[in-house]
Design an enzyme around this catalytic site. Structure first.
Site, PDB file in Angstrom:
ATOM      1  N   GLU A   1      26.227 118.860  18.087  1.00 49.65           N
ATOM      2  CA  GLU A   1      24.634 119.004  17.812  1.00 49.65           C
ATOM      3  C   GLU A   1      24.375 117.419  16.777  1.00 49.65           C
ATOM      4  O   GLU A   1      25.060 117.342  15.951  1.00 49.65           O
ATOM      5  CB  GLU A   1      24.412 120.130  17.096  1.00 49.65           C
ATOM      6  CG  GLU A   1      23.129 120.166  16.597  1.00 49.65           C
ATOM      7  CD  GLU A   1      22.574 121.472  15.622  1.00 49.65           C
ATOM      8  OE1 GLU A   1      21.991 122.430  16.021  1.00 49.65           O
ATOM      9  OE2 GLU A   1      23.067 121.135  14.425  1.00 49.65           O
TER      10      GLU A   1
ATOM     11  N   TYR B   1      16.349 115.365  18.621  1.00 50.46           N
ATOM     12  CA  TYR B   1      17.230 116.582  18.432  1.00 50.46           C
ATOM     13  C   TYR B   1      18.180 116.467  19.753  1.00 50.46           C
ATOM     14  O   TYR B   1      17.584 116.338  20.947  1.00 50.46           O
ATOM     15  CB  TYR B   1      16.741 118.027  18.208  1.00 50.46           C
ATOM     16  CG  TYR B   1      17.495 118.956  18.413  1.00 50.46           C
ATOM     17  CD1 TYR B   1      18.208 119.327  17.187  1.00 50.46           C
ATOM     18  CD2 TYR B   1      18.009 119.642  19.510  1.00 50.46           C
ATOM     19  CE1 TYR B   1      19.308 120.233  17.215  1.00 50.46           C
ATOM     20  CE2 TYR B   1      19.021 120.587  19.634  1.00 50.46           C
ATOM     21  CZ  TYR B   1      19.751 121.116  18.487  1.00 50.46           C
ATOM     22  OH  TYR B   1      20.517 121.882  18.525  1.00 50.46           O
TER      23      TYR B   1
END
Ligand code: GDP
Ligand code: MN
Length: 397
Positions: free
Chosen positions: A206, A118
């Site tokens: 993101e 992530y």
């Protein structure tokens, strides 16, 4: 302004960030030719079909599917395109999928070496600098990781004067347990991602997952991006990336009319010229026992057209019990604004189903009050703030 995955990936790619490659299909008739092209360009036999909506969690909602042959590809594409996709991040009824992204499969068959990370970059307002958030526990369950094991998420603050430093890049790759070639490729990835974030004037990027393939490539499999609206003037061409159908219709209308509008939870709609006065007006409403239903700055020229558009915006909100118009006539004269309000009121007619309180202070305020009072319309007029307070209390009682 929020972007679709395929738009964000294209922008990232222009900064050299490695991405999972793919092409957009808007109509099922295009599937055949476009999927052939993706196969040809990428060499991938298996393809992944991805719904393009402004919301995450698509995989879990059935909006991301792997196709191992043409039949599966057609089945997945035709079921996803046009579906109302429901994910934890969409409204209850879901979101209509108008486009799908057909991408190469980057998780090679039988591949146990792949790893999902992530990574996001955003502005840390408290520390007044950009921040990279990352974790080696990436993938579709990142929300659970954040909730249950927050210690697995790392943070790196970036000094705005120096930009991201080589030792920070090494630290990130190290914390992700990488070594050898992928230790290097991750640093290149993060550097390019940070360059893209800054160059595009993004306020959020993101990437979940960032993938390490079994042959040690690092690439962006997903991409969520928000561009800073206040910097859009520097990127005129980005206006084409806006998808109005993904946004709140009231916000779209306000933007098109050049009005600064923010929807709030209260019951008193307000129309004000100037952001500072708008804030003060919201305080005043609270002190009178009401709650502002919105923030609305109509700007300097409160002419009939703008006032009418503003009334229309406020009236769309069913919570509104009364509307307070609070205008300071500095450059714009109060009598002109008053005429504008009267004209707008007459044009809207029946649509106005709540009391309106108008306070006009400044140049020609007395004339303005007379115009309102003699209009024969159901408008309360005031010059002093405290008269307004009394009127709001009256309306609410
Ligand atoms: P999100 O669910 O909206 O976050 O959509 P993502 O783009 O992150 O995709 C969801 C999941 O689909 C990923 O976490 C992967 O596990 C899976 N996925 C995405 N691309 C591929 C691919 O090329 N091959 C395979 N096998 N799975 C993929
Ligand atoms: Mn994702």
């Amino acid at each position: 302004m929020n972007l679709h995955e395929h738009q964000a990936k294209e922008l990232l790619s222009s900064y050299g960030v490695p991405i999972q490659r793919g092409m957009v299909v808007e109509n099922i008739d295009q599937l055949q030719s476009i999927s052939q092209e993706v196969k040809k360009n990428t060499g991938s036999e298996w393809l992944i079909v991805k719904a393009q909506i402004h919301a995450g969690g698509r995989g879990k909602g059935g909006g991301v599917k792997l196709a191992k042959n043409d039949k599966e590809l057609y089945d997945h594409a035709s079921s996803i395109l046009g579906m109302m996709l429901k994910t934890p991040q969409t409204p209850k009824e879901g979101k209509l999928v108008k486009k799908i992204l057909i991408s190469e499969d980057v998780y090679y068959p039988g591949d146990s070496e792949t790893q999902e990370y992530y990574m996001s970059i955003l502005l840390n307002r408290k520390e007044s600098c950009n921040m990279i958030m990352y974790s080696k526990e990436g993938g579709v369950d990142i929300e659970q990781v954040a909730e249950k094991t927050p210690e697995l998420i790392f943070y790196e603050l970036i000094d705005p004067l120096t930009g991201i430093m080589p030792n920070q890049l090494r630290k990130i790759a190290f914390n992700l347990n990488l070594s050898g070639e992928s230790f290097k490729s991750m640093q290149v990835f993060v550097k390019k991602l940070y360059d893209a974030y800054c160059g595009l004037d993004a306020s959020l990027v993101e990437i979940n997952p960032v993938l390490k393939t079994s042959d040690n490539k690092i690439l962006a499999v997903d991409s969520k991006m928000t561009l800073d609206d206040n910097a859009l003037f520097r990127h005129k061409s980005f206006e084409d990336l806006r998808d109005n159908s993904e946004e709140n219709p009231v916000d779209v209308k306000a933007r098109e009319a050049g009005l600064n509008y923010v929807d709030l939870d209260g019951n008193i709609g307000c129309m004000v010229n100037g952001a500072g006065l708008a804030m003060a007006t919201m305080d005043l409403i609270k002190q009178s026992g009401g709650e502002p239903a919105n923030f609305l700055d109509v700007g300097g020229t409160a002419d009939a057209k703008r006032v009418e558009t503003a009334f229309n915006l406020i009236l769309q909100d069913e919570k509104v019990k009364a509307i307070l118009v609070n205008i300071f006539g500095g450059i714009v004269r109060c009598d002109r604004v008053a005429n504008g309000i009267v004209d707008a009121y007459k044009n809207l007619g029946e649509k106005i189903n709540v009391p309106i309180i108008v306070r006009l202070e400044g140049t020609n305020s007395e004339e303005a009050k007379n115009i309102i009072d003699n209009s024969g319309l159901k408008i309360y007029s005031a010059i002093e703030f405290k008269e307004v307070t009394t009127q709001i209390k009256e309306v609410l009682s």
